[in-house]
Design a protein around this motif. Structure first.
Motif, mmCIF file in Angstrom:
data_model
loop_
_atom_site.group_PDB
_atom_site.id
_atom_site.type_symbol
_atom_site.label_atom_id
_atom_site.label_comp_id
_atom_site.label_asym_id
_atom_site.label_seq_id
_atom_site.Cartn_x
_atom_site.Cartn_y
_atom_site.Cartn_z
ATOM 1 N N UNK A 136 48.159 72.550 1.220
ATOM 2 C CA UNK A 136 47.314 71.410 0.876
ATOM 3 C C UNK A 136 48.044 70.430 -0.030
ATOM 4 N N UNK A 137 47.941 69.140 0.245
ATOM 5 C CA UNK A 137 48.456 68.155 -0.700
ATOM 6 C C UNK A 137 47.493 68.020 -1.874
ATOM 7 N N UNK A 143 50.604 62.544 -0.058
ATOM 8 C CA UNK A 143 50.767 62.915 1.344
ATOM 9 C C UNK A 143 51.376 61.763 2.149
ATOM 10 N N UNK A 144 50.827 60.566 1.961
ATOM 11 C CA UNK A 144 51.297 59.419 2.735
ATOM 12 C C UNK A 144 52.751 59.078 2.423
ATOM 13 N N UNK A 145 53.127 59.183 1.152
ATOM 14 C CA UNK A 145 54.525 58.923 0.800
ATOM 15 C C UNK A 145 55.457 59.917 1.477
ATOM 16 N N UNK A 146 55.056 61.179 1.514
ATOM 17 C CA UNK A 146 55.888 62.197 2.127
ATOM 18 C C UNK A 146 55.886 62.110 3.657
ATOM 19 N N UNK A 147 54.802 61.592 4.237
ATOM 20 C CA UNK A 147 54.793 61.388 5.683
ATOM 21 C C UNK A 147 55.882 60.403 6.099
ATOM 22 N N UNK A 148 56.114 59.393 5.274
ATOM 23 C CA UNK A 148 57.182 58.434 5.584
ATOM 24 C C UNK A 148 58.542 59.136 5.623
ATOM 25 N N UNK A 219 45.880 60.612 13.347
ATOM 26 C CA UNK A 219 46.840 61.719 13.353
ATOM 27 C C UNK A 219 47.037 62.230 11.942
ATOM 28 N N UNK A 220 47.769 63.354 11.832
ATOM 29 C CA UNK A 220 48.039 63.946 10.528
ATOM 30 C C UNK A 220 48.825 63.004 9.618
ATOM 31 N N UNK A 221 49.661 62.189 10.200
ATOM 32 C CA UNK A 221 50.614 61.403 9.410
ATOM 33 C C UNK A 221 50.251 59.930 9.315
ATOM 34 N N UNK A 225 41.837 56.566 6.954
ATOM 35 C CA UNK A 225 40.410 56.765 6.750
ATOM 36 C C UNK A 225 40.031 56.739 5.277
ATOM 37 N N UNK A 226 38.843 57.225 4.984
ATOM 38 C CA UNK A 226 38.290 57.125 3.641
ATOM 39 C C UNK A 226 39.012 57.999 2.622
ATOM 40 N N UNK A 227 39.834 58.944 3.077
ATOM 41 C CA UNK A 227 40.544 59.820 2.148
ATOM 42 C C UNK A 227 41.854 59.238 1.643
ATOM 43 N N UNK A 228 42.273 58.102 2.140
ATOM 44 C CA UNK A 228 43.644 57.634 1.897
ATOM 45 C C UNK A 228 43.972 57.455 0.419
#
Length: 301
Positions: A136-137, A143-148, A219-221, A225-228
């Motif tokens: 879990x992040x 999470x978004x930074x690491x997806x990049x 998608x996962x990456x 949505x509202x969680x961003x």
């Protein structure tokens, strides 16, 4: 090991219903009930069925489908404003009360479920004995930074395909899904073929993506949505119970996203599974079971 008698049913949650599956008998077991909170949001319990092995060695296990998916009430007409973390925290509280286990339980939260159980634990509920935060992040901005970072490491051209469809709003195209699968095979589940239980949850999201699309995105990456902007870092120092943090060496939940749990929860131990991505309980089951049993046996009586 044979799993004890299993009961399936629903409990009322306001005007809705939450579907659950209980293996073992909390009424006769001196050990706390292990309650598994699945990921997504918008997935189902299916991919966590392997956790029922712990019922065979003395810990009753509860699996459930969060509202909006699986056997629980589906609400395809509800907009993003309905699907909030607070809704799912309330659903968890309700389930614990309705099943009569709120005075003696351990929480296992996987992926999105890890954030849910961390927020729950930070309120210091009286009956919580332990906490497992799996893959879990600690926040979606992390999470978004690491997806990049992970996307940039995909084979040449894959991220270009993803970016093109995300910009065009065509993330439901076959080309996008094919490129998405490259990421999933690296960072979500490295087993080939995907285990049946994981496929079942994956297809449940496809069958009703209401919650996943509203809170997460396509998608996962690509979390739009509202969680961003949501996370739990602020409440982690308030968690008092012994906490086991799990992640995979190839996990989409990278070390940078997981580290706050290990550093901010006062009594936390972090275990990394070297051959796993996002699903160590399926990718390295023997090591997972041994790690969990050691942890569960070490909890205060």
């Amino acid at each position: 090991m044979s799993v004890p008698h299993t009961v399936k049913g629903t409990v009322p949650f306001g005007e809705y219903k939450t579907w659950y599956r209980l293996s073992g008998d909390p009424g006769t077991s001196p050990r706390p009930t292990l309650v598994a909170v699945h990921g997504g949001p918008g997935s189902t319990h299916d991919y966590l069925r392997a956790l029922e092995v712990f019922a065979a060695v003395g810990w009753p296990v509860v699996l459930y489908d969060q509202l909006g998916n699986g056997g629980s009430t589906h609400l395809p007409d509800k907009g993003p404003e309905f699907w909030t973390p607070e809704l799912f925290l309330d659903e968890l509280d309700n389930l614990l009360d309705r099943l009569g286990i709120a005075d003696n339980y351990v929480l296992f939260g996987q992926s999105w479920g890890g954030l849910v159980v961390a927020r729950h634990a930070a309120a210091r509920p009286r009956g919580l004995r332990g906490l497992v935060v799996a893959n879990a992040p600690a926040s979606y901005p992390l999470w978004l930074r690491e997806m990049e970072v992970l996307r940039a490491q995909l084979p040449p051209g894959i991220n270009d395909v993803l970016l093109r469809h995300e910009a065009a709003g065509t993330t439901d195209s076959e080309e996008y899904h094919a490129a998405m699968r490259v990421f999933y095979d690296r960072h979500v589940c490295r087993l080939k073929p995907w285990p049946r239980d994981y496929q079942a949850s994956f297809y449940e999201i496809t069958n009703d993506p209401t919650v996943y699309h509203a809170m997460n995105g396509p998608s996962e990456f690509h979390v739009i949505g509202t969680l961003k902007d949501w996370g739990v870092e602020d409440c982690l120092p308030d968690i008092e119970v012994p906490t086991l943090v799990l992640s995979g060496a190839h996990d989409e939940a990278t070390p940078e996203t997981v580290r706050p749990y290990a550093e901010l929860i006062p009594d936390a131990r972090w275990e990394v599974f070297p051959e796993s991505s996002h699903l160590p309980h399926l990718e390295e089951p023997e090591r997972f079971i041994a790690t969990m049993i050691e942890y569960l046996k070490g909890l205060p009586g």
